[in-house]
Design an enzyme around this catalytic site. Structure first.
Site, mmCIF file in Angstrom:
data_model
loop_
_atom_site.group_PDB
_atom_site.id
_atom_site.type_symbol
_atom_site.label_atom_id
_atom_site.label_comp_id
_atom_site.label_asym_id
_atom_site.label_seq_id
_atom_site.Cartn_x
_atom_site.Cartn_y
_atom_site.Cartn_z
ATOM 1 N N GLU A 50 0.808 -1.217 0.000
ATOM 2 C CA GLU A 50 0.000 0.000 0.000
ATOM 3 C C GLU A 50 0.847 1.276 0.000
ATOM 4 O OE1 GLU A 50 -2.470 -3.296 1.832
ATOM 5 O OE2 GLU A 50 -0.415 -2.540 2.099
ATOM 6 N N HIS A 114 -8.392 -6.795 11.097
ATOM 7 C CA HIS A 114 -7.791 -5.554 10.593
ATOM 8 C C HIS A 114 -8.135 -4.347 11.463
ATOM 9 C CE1 HIS A 114 -6.335 -7.787 7.305
ATOM 10 N NE2 HIS A 114 -7.275 -7.546 6.408
ATOM 11 N N GLY A 406 10.582 14.136 1.401
ATOM 12 C CA GLY A 406 11.904 13.512 1.363
ATOM 13 C C GLY A 406 11.939 12.052 1.732
#
Length: 558
Positions: A50, A114, A406
């Site tokens: 993901e 989950h 970054g």
């Protein structure tokens, strides 16, 4: 008219220009994947995880205008958060869709997989609230309105949005608008627009030393075309922050160079610092832009142009859409004769020295000669990005990098996304071995999708940028030395790929000539010394150490 919630969502995405959605299947979103097949013009691209899906959606959005990803609840959502945070930091419009547990399960606080198994279904929503401008859970009662609201705000504000779709409602029929969703910016207040435009035009027309300083939002706010017209008509010299690299032509004689505060070339620093009419477009003053401590931030500009307002000599004009303002300026500024007859040429290519080892100093001027007009150049953080800062790119080159957030490893999945958005453009990726090891598995998706990028992997056996900050020869800056040239065959054994390992200048020249004639993906491993670095990085490292650790930090003894 009536339509299922899932079909309406995908139809709306297709209407705003999303042709590909990235993600990972999971039981809470499988029904959405089935429904996606019923909507023409949108395709699901499965990624290896993901996080990579979020990076790919970001890269897709930078080239396409808007992107999307699909995850499953909890584990999928949180795996993507880093990528979504990057899109938030860099103002990239990404639609984040999560398939979540059934609505009745959430209402009754059931313990499901989950989740944290305590019945709280707001915790994931709360995590995403920090990085999205719309954060909503669809229901049969709100779906039509919430989908349109989220997509409009995503596109207008150039920021991510997050939609949860409960797994048991996507097939429910609801009333939806039969009008196509149109994306348009809010109109400016007419008086404020005219007053601001005339104020700026007066400054420009009277200025003896005008200058323009652009940042990434010149692209996000769709100002590039208008700014190009203004600078050409008025002959305004311009510079770019590193985050605005290559938005305006870098071959035009009016281009001053990249502005990095006190570390800028003298001519760039002087032109920006002494301008009597400095226009800045939504500058993002972070230390990675000026590449120095905050004392290197430039003088206050006379004009700041943002998405929904503009400041001129301290006066704020609210309700002014930047795109309308810039195009009005093109009509008001006075024409000037061209200052130069011919564009400046930066195509000198160094002659290869037989047997000479590759070095950073000699590599990048050669790469400037390899990049073609119209290419998409993707660069990861580290030596690639820093070196390319000073490489003037050819006309119509698109440059993709993630300078503010970054996150290393961003560039390879972003390459996947950008190539899906523009298969007809040649893409060239420069990525270090440390960055590659974070997301390298996505090379398999690139090859499986029959994309044909040119990938240069810089093998310097570790984190060179970190070495110059702290720990030049410390083990924590070393990484395992993979057999990189074997990976294309491992990831996609049935896909034709041109692969070479290069350690000398003459070998590089030979390989580049072969690459020019290839009609397949190319993967070139470049062997470089671990302590070899571009000159800018050698300056950047100690400055960063001083900023991060202070004058008594560990860099004193390293």
């Amino acid at each position: 008219m009536k339509m299922t919630i899932g079909n309406f969502l995908f139809m709306r995405l297709q209407q705003i220009g999303v042709g590909h959605m990235f993600g990972v299947p999971g039981d809470y979103n499988l029904q959405l994947l089935e429904q996606m097949k019923e909507v023409d013009g949108i395709e699901f691209i499965g990624t290896c995880n993901e996080l990579n899906a979020a990076y790919a959606a970001d890269g897709y959005a930078r080239t396409n205008g808007v992107g999307a990803l699909l995850t499953t609840y909890g584990v999928g959502d949180l795996s993507a958060v880093c990528g979504i945070a990057g899109s938030c930091a860099e103002h990239v419009p990404v639609v984040f869709i999560s398939g979540v547990p059934p609505l009745y399960a959430m209402k009754n606080r059931l313990r499901v997989h989950h989740s944290l198994a305590e019945g709280d279904f707001d915790n994931i929503m709360n995590c995403l609230k920090e990085f999205t401008v719309v954060n909503t859970r669809l229901t049969p009662g709100n779906a039509a309105e919430e989908i349109d609201r989220a997509l409009i705000r995503c596109w207008r504000e150039k920021m991510p949005v997050y939609l949860q779709v409960p797994s048991n409602i996507s097939y429910l029929m609801v009333d939806v608008s039969d009008f196509k969703l149109e994306l348009k910016l809010p109109a400016s207040d007419p008086e404020r627009l005219e007053s601001a435009a005339r104020h700026i035009a007066k400054l420009l027309n009277e200025a003896k030393k005008p200058a323009l300083l652009i940042d990434m939002d010149a692209d996000r706010s769709m100002l590039v075309e208008g700014l190009t017209s203004v600078v050409k008509k008025r002959q305004v010299p311009y510079a770019a922050f590193r985050t605005g690299k290559a938005l305006l032509s870098e071959t035009d004689p009016l281009f001053l160079g990249v502005y990095i505060g006190e570390a800028s070339e003298l001519s760039v620093k002087e032109a920006i610092g002494t301008s009597d009419c400095l226009i800045a477009t939504a500058p993002c003053f972070v230390e990675s832009s000026p590449m120095v401590s905050p004392s290197g931030i430039p003088i206050t500009a006379h004009v700041y142009i943002r998405g929904g307002d503009v400041t001129v000599e301290g006066e704020v004009y609210e309700g002014v859409t930047a795109r309308e303002l810039v195009f009005r300026l093109t009509e008001l500024v006075e024409s000037c004769p061209e200052r130069f007859e011919q564009p400046t040429s930066f195509t000198n290519v160094p002659t290869p020295q037989p047997g000479a080892s590759l070095t950073q100093a000699r590599l990048w001027p050669r790469m400037r000669g390899f990049i073609r007009p119209g290419d998409v150049v993707v660069a990861d953080n580290g030596t690639s990005n820093i070196s390319l800062t000073d490489v003037r790119l050819p006309e119509n080159t698109k440059y993709i990098s993630q300078l503010i957030w970054g996150s290393i490893g961003y560039s390879l999945p972003a390459l996947l996304g950008s190539m899906m958005a523009a298969r007809d453009r040649r893409h060239v990726l420069f990525i270090g071995d440390g960055s590659f090891q974070l997301t390298g598995q996505e090379l398999s998706t690139i090859l499986k999708s029959e994309l044909k990028p040119i990938i240069f992997l810089l093998n310097n056996r570790g984190y060179t940028i970190e070495r110059y900050i702290l720990g030049m020869r410390e083990a924590y800056n070393d990484i395992a030395n993979w057999r990189y040239s074997a990976l294309p065959a491992v990831f996609a054994p049935d896909i034709d790929t041109f692969v070479e390992t290069v350690g000398t200048e003459d070998k590089l020249e030979e390989v580049l000539q072969k690459v020019e004639g290839c009609n397949c993906a190319c993967f070139i491993e470049l062997l470089l010394d671990p302590e070899d670095a571009p000159a800018a990085l050698k300056t950047f490292g100690p400055l960063t150490a001083k900023l991060d650790y202070g004058p008594r930090g560990p860099q004193r003894t390293s």
